[in-house]
Design a protein around this motif. Structure first.
Motif, mmCIF file in Angstrom:
data_model
loop_
_atom_site.group_PDB
_atom_site.id
_atom_site.type_symbol
_atom_site.label_atom_id
_atom_site.label_comp_id
_atom_site.label_asym_id
_atom_site.label_seq_id
_atom_site.Cartn_x
_atom_site.Cartn_y
_atom_site.Cartn_z
ATOM 1 N N THR A 1 0.868 -1.176 0.000
ATOM 2 C CA THR A 1 0.000 0.000 0.000
ATOM 3 C C THR A 1 0.901 1.221 0.000
ATOM 4 O OG1 THR A 1 -0.159 -0.057 2.415
ATOM 5 C CG2 THR A 1 -1.959 -1.076 1.191
ATOM 6 N N ARG A 2 0.413 2.268 -0.618
ATOM 7 C CA ARG A 2 1.189 3.506 -0.675
ATOM 8 C C ARG A 2 0.572 4.527 0.259
ATOM 9 N NH1 ARG A 2 3.395 4.251 -6.736
ATOM 10 N NH2 ARG A 2 3.622 2.041 -7.173
ATOM 11 N N HIS A 3 1.429 5.180 1.005
ATOM 12 C CA HIS A 3 1.046 6.281 1.886
ATOM 13 C C HIS A 3 1.943 7.449 1.510
ATOM 14 C CE1 HIS A 3 -1.440 3.742 4.455
ATOM 15 N NE2 HIS A 3 -0.495 2.824 4.355
ATOM 16 N N GLY A 4 1.433 8.312 0.665
ATOM 17 C CA GLY A 4 2.267 9.395 0.153
ATOM 18 C C GLY A 4 3.358 8.819 -0.722
ATOM 19 N N ARG A 5 4.596 9.114 -0.376
ATOM 20 C CA ARG A 5 5.727 8.616 -1.153
ATOM 21 C C ARG A 5 6.237 7.277 -0.649
ATOM 22 N NH1 ARG A 5 10.047 13.168 -1.511
ATOM 23 N NH2 ARG A 5 11.063 11.527 -2.709
ATOM 24 N N GLU A 6 5.738 6.840 0.508
ATOM 25 C CA GLU A 6 6.216 5.586 1.094
ATOM 26 C C GLU A 6 5.376 4.398 0.649
ATOM 27 O OE1 GLU A 6 6.195 6.147 5.345
ATOM 28 O OE2 GLU A 6 8.361 6.463 5.298
ATOM 29 N N ARG A 7 6.050 3.277 0.508
ATOM 30 C CA ARG A 7 5.355 2.015 0.234
ATOM 31 C C ARG A 7 5.452 1.156 1.488
ATOM 32 N NH1 ARG A 7 6.548 0.374 -5.957
ATOM 33 N NH2 ARG A 7 6.314 2.455 -6.804
ATOM 34 N N HIS A 8 4.305 0.661 1.906
ATOM 35 C CA HIS A 8 4.240 -0.206 3.077
ATOM 36 C C HIS A 8 3.911 -1.616 2.598
ATOM 37 C CE1 HIS A 8 4.067 2.986 6.272
ATOM 38 N NE2 HIS A 8 3.880 3.690 5.170
ATOM 39 N N TYR A 9 4.595 -2.586 3.183
ATOM 40 C CA TYR A 9 4.388 -3.988 2.815
ATOM 41 C C TYR A 9 3.869 -4.750 4.015
ATOM 42 C CZ TYR A 9 6.801 -3.040 -1.504
ATOM 43 O OH TYR A 9 7.129 -2.539 -2.725
ATOM 44 N N ARG A 10 2.989 -5.697 3.741
ATOM 45 C CA ARG A 10 2.472 -6.564 4.811
ATOM 46 C C ARG A 10 2.440 -7.993 4.285
ATOM 47 N NH1 ARG A 10 -2.138 -4.421 2.725
ATOM 48 N NH2 ARG A 10 -3.735 -5.928 2.135
ATOM 49 N N LEU A 11 2.578 -8.916 5.188
ATOM 50 C CA LEU A 11 2.554 -10.338 4.871
ATOM 51 C C LEU A 11 1.153 -10.768 4.474
ATOM 52 C CD1 LEU A 11 4.024 -13.110 4.926
ATOM 53 C CD2 LEU A 11 3.348 -13.266 7.322
ATOM 54 N N GLU A 12 1.052 -11.553 3.447
ATOM 55 C CA GLU A 12 -0.196 -12.207 3.037
ATOM 56 C C GLU A 12 0.044 -13.705 3.180
ATOM 57 O OE1 GLU A 12 -3.131 -10.924 2.126
ATOM 58 O OE2 GLU A 12 -2.426 -8.864 2.371
ATOM 59 N N ALA A 13 -0.369 -14.272 4.296
ATOM 60 C CA ALA A 13 -0.023 -15.651 4.622
ATOM 61 C C ALA A 13 -0.910 -16.681 3.935
ATOM 62 C CB ALA A 13 -0.064 -15.851 6.131
ATOM 63 N N GLY A 14 -1.997 -16.262 3.318
ATOM 64 C CA GLY A 14 -2.900 -17.213 2.674
ATOM 65 C C GLY A 14 -2.210 -18.170 1.721
ATOM 66 N N PRO A 15 -1.370 -17.680 0.810
ATOM 67 C CA PRO A 15 -0.691 -18.610 -0.094
ATOM 68 C C PRO A 15 0.200 -19.620 0.626
ATOM 69 C CG PRO A 15 -0.598 -16.398 -0.983
ATOM 70 C CD PRO A 15 -1.144 -16.290 0.416
ATOM 71 N N LEU A 16 0.749 -19.233 1.779
ATOM 72 C CA LEU A 16 1.566 -20.181 2.536
ATOM 73 C C LEU A 16 0.712 -21.316 3.082
ATOM 74 C CD1 LEU A 16 3.927 -17.732 4.446
ATOM 75 C CD2 LEU A 16 4.488 -19.176 2.482
ATOM 76 N N MET A 17 -0.511 -20.993 3.504
ATOM 77 C CA MET A 17 -1.419 -22.052 3.968
ATOM 78 C C MET A 17 -1.798 -22.970 2.806
ATOM 79 S SD MET A 17 -1.873 -22.203 7.145
ATOM 80 C CE MET A 17 -3.224 -23.361 7.125
ATOM 81 N N GLU A 18 -2.051 -22.383 1.651
ATOM 82 C CA GLU A 18 -2.382 -23.197 0.487
ATOM 83 C C GLU A 18 -1.202 -24.074 0.093
ATOM 84 O OE1 GLU A 18 -4.235 -20.949 -2.690
ATOM 85 O OE2 GLU A 18 -5.087 -19.582 -1.194
ATOM 86 N N LEU A 19 0.006 -23.542 0.221
ATOM 87 C CA LEU A 19 1.204 -24.322 -0.072
ATOM 88 C C LEU A 19 1.367 -25.445 0.951
ATOM 89 C CD1 LEU A 19 3.648 -24.620 -1.917
ATOM 90 C CD2 LEU A 19 4.865 -23.031 -0.426
ATOM 91 N N ALA A 20 1.088 -25.154 2.212
ATOM 92 C CA ALA A 20 1.149 -26.189 3.256
ATOM 93 C C ALA A 20 0.144 -27.298 2.953
ATOM 94 C CB ALA A 20 0.892 -25.577 4.628
ATOM 95 N N ASP A 21 -1.044 -26.919 2.502
ATOM 96 C CA ASP A 21 -2.043 -27.927 2.119
ATOM 97 C C ASP A 21 -1.536 -28.779 0.963
ATOM 98 O OD1 ASP A 21 -3.733 -26.959 4.068
ATOM 99 O OD2 ASP A 21 -4.963 -25.787 2.675
ATOM 100 N N TRP A 22 -0.867 -28.149 0.010
ATOM 101 C CA TRP A 22 -0.325 -28.867 -1.136
ATOM 102 C C TRP A 22 0.776 -29.840 -0.697
ATOM 103 C CZ3 TRP A 22 4.403 -29.267 -3.619
ATOM 104 C CH2 TRP A 22 4.378 -29.784 -4.911
ATOM 105 N N LEU A 23 1.586 -29.429 0.297
ATOM 106 C CA LEU A 23 2.686 -30.253 0.786
ATOM 107 C C LEU A 23 2.243 -31.361 1.739
ATOM 108 C CD1 LEU A 23 5.334 -27.483 1.445
ATOM 109 C CD2 LEU A 23 5.503 -29.313 -0.248
ATOM 110 N N HIS A 24 1.045 -31.257 2.287
ATOM 111 C CA HIS A 24 0.578 -32.183 3.326
ATOM 112 C C HIS A 24 0.706 -33.662 2.933
ATOM 113 C CE1 HIS A 24 -1.441 -33.486 6.911
ATOM 114 N NE2 HIS A 24 -2.274 -34.184 6.174
ATOM 115 N N PRO A 25 0.307 -34.079 1.746
ATOM 116 C CA PRO A 25 0.454 -35.506 1.409
ATOM 117 C C PRO A 25 1.913 -35.977 1.457
ATOM 118 C CG PRO A 25 -0.976 -34.424 -0.177
ATOM 119 C CD PRO A 25 -0.393 -33.356 0.686
ATOM 120 N N TYR A 26 2.838 -35.112 1.120
ATOM 121 C CA TYR A 26 4.254 -35.471 1.164
ATOM 122 C C TYR A 26 4.739 -35.595 2.595
ATOM 123 C CZ TYR A 26 3.782 -34.269 -3.694
ATOM 124 O OH TYR A 26 3.352 -34.221 -4.984
#
Length: 106
Positions: free
Chosen positions: A61-86
């Motif tokens: 997200t941009r706040h003026g000239r600064e860019r702020h970043y935040r973690l989006e953990a959803g894909p990590l959960m989906e990846l964990a689900d994909w790895l679960h059978p292994y």
């Protein structure tokens, strides 16, 4: 998933990007704050953040000239689900190894 499994693995392949994700666990941060934690130029850190953003692992997200970043953990959960059978596969293999080793101790 926002990105493909290949995108996620590609994004996670870099130690720098894994460290960026670890830093973002504490909460959103500016690119300058994140860059200060690395021995590289801010544009290089921005490139790593772009890879993470393209894989859906961070949001910007941009706040003026600064860019702020935040973690989006959803894909990590989906990846964990994909790895679960292994994980289940290897747990079974290790349990079998434990049985064999226990029998040798007798």
């Amino acid at each position: 998933m926002t990105g493909t499994v290949d995108d996620l693995f590609g994004a996670l392949a870099s130690p720098v990007r894994r460290e960026l994700l670890r830093l973002l666990l504490a909460g959103p941060s500016t690119v300058n704050t994140l860059a200060a934690r690395f021995d590289m130029a801010r544009p290089s850190v921005s490139e790593h953040l772009k890879v993470l953003r393209d894989a859906g692992l961070v949001a910007e997200t941009r706040h003026g000239r600064e860019r702020h970043y935040r973690l989006e953990a959803g894909p990590l959960m989906e990846l964990a689900d994909w790895l679960h059978p292994y994980e289940r596969f290897w747990r079974q293999k290790l349990a079998g190894l434990r049985t064999v080793l226990d029998e040798e101790d007798l």
